[in-house]
Design an enzyme around this catalytic site. Structure first.
Site: not given
Length: 240
Positions: A114, A206, A231
Site C-alpha cells: 500500500c 496506520c 514506509c
C-alpha cells in the site's frame, strides 16, 4: 552552477547545524525541493524561507490522511504564502489494489504494498524531475534504521541510470525536543493531532497515539515488527 562535490560536502557538513546544511543545499542546487509532511518539515520550511524565498515544497496526498493533516497542509500554505504541490497515487494502480484486496489489506499483508502505491511511486515520479531534495529525517527517529545516515548523501533509492539525486538531511542530529523548542520559539504551525498524543503521523488507518515513554514511531504500523517502521521513502538509504 559548478558540479556538486558530494565527498567534499559530506566532509564540510558533518555535524553542522540545520541552517548551515540548508544554506549549502539551497546554494548548491536550483532544482531542489523540500518534502513536507510533519513538524520537522515545517521547521525546515521556516528556516529555508529565511535563506531563499523561491523554495519548492511538495507533500504526499495518499488519500488516507487524517482530516487534521489536510487542514495542517492548508494552514502551512497560507501561513507562508507557499505553493505546496500535492502528489497523488496512480489512480489505475490504486483501483486494482482496492478492487482485489479491499481498503485495509495492510493489516493482513503488511504495509509495504500500500505504501508503495500511495507514497513511493508518486514520490519517485516527483524526484525524477529534481536534482536534489531536503528531508526532515532525524537519527533518533529510528536508531536501528537511521542511525548511520549522513547530512548529505546520494539517494541510492531514487537515483537512476545516468541521473544522480542528492538528498540533504539538515535535522539529522536534532532531537524531537529541539524541533519542538524551535516550533514554540518561532510560532511555527503544527498538526493539531500532536495535541492528542500523536507524535509520528502518517495515514489515518496506520497511525495511532503513543503512550507516555513510548518511542515516537511506536504509533506507526503497530501490528508489525517494531524494527520495520519505514514506509519505503527512505528505504534505499537505511540500515536493514
Amino acid at each position: 552552477m559548478t558540479a556538486f562535490d558530494l565527498n567534499q560536502a559530506q566532509t564540510d557538513l558533518q555535524g553542522k547545524n540545520p541552517r548551515a546544511i540548508l544554506k549549502a543545499a539551497l546554494a548548491g542546487f536550483d532544482n531542489i525541493a523540500i518534502s513536507f509532511s510533519g513538524a520537522e518539515d515545517v521547521v525546515l520550511i521556516d528556516m529555508a524561507l529565511q535563506i531563499r524565498k523561491d523554495i519548492q515544497v511538495f507533500s504526499l496526498d495518499t488519500g488516507r490522511l487524517h482530516p487534521e493533516t489536510y487542514r495542517f497542509i492548508e494552514q502551512v500554505r497560507k501561513h507562508y504564502g507557499l505553493e505546496i504541490e500535492l502528489l497523488t497515487p496512480d489512480r489505475e494502480v490504486l483501483d486494482r489494489l482496492v478492487k482485489s484486496k479491499g481498503l485495509f489489506s495492510f493489516y493482513e499483508d503488511g504495509h509495504t504494498e500500500c505504501c508503495g502505491i500511495r507514497k513511493v511511486e508518486p514520490l519517485r515520479r516527483k524526484l525524477a524531475t529534481l536534482d536534489a531534495w531536503i528531508t526532515g529525517q532525524r537519527k533518533d527517529q529510528s536508531l536501528d534504521t537511521r542511525g548511520d545516515i549522513p547530512e548529505v548523501q546520494e539517494d541510492a533509492g531514487f537515483s537512476g541510470a545516468g541521473k544522480r539525486l542528492i538528498k540533504f538531511n539538515p535535522l539529522l542530529n536534532w532531537s524531537s525536543a529541539q524541533v519542538w523548542d524551535y516550533i514554540e520559539a518561532y510560532q511555527v504551525p503544527f498538526n493539531d493531532l500532536h495535541r492528542h498524543g500523536y507524535i509520528s503521523i502518517g495515514c489515518e488507518p496506520c497511525t495511532r497515539p503513543v503512550l507516555p515513554n513510548q518511542h515516537e514511531r511506536a504509533g506507526r504500523w503497530w501490528w508489525e515488527d517494531a524494527a520495520k517502521k519505514e514506509c519505503g521513502l527512505h528505504a534505499g538509504n537505511i540500515n536493514k
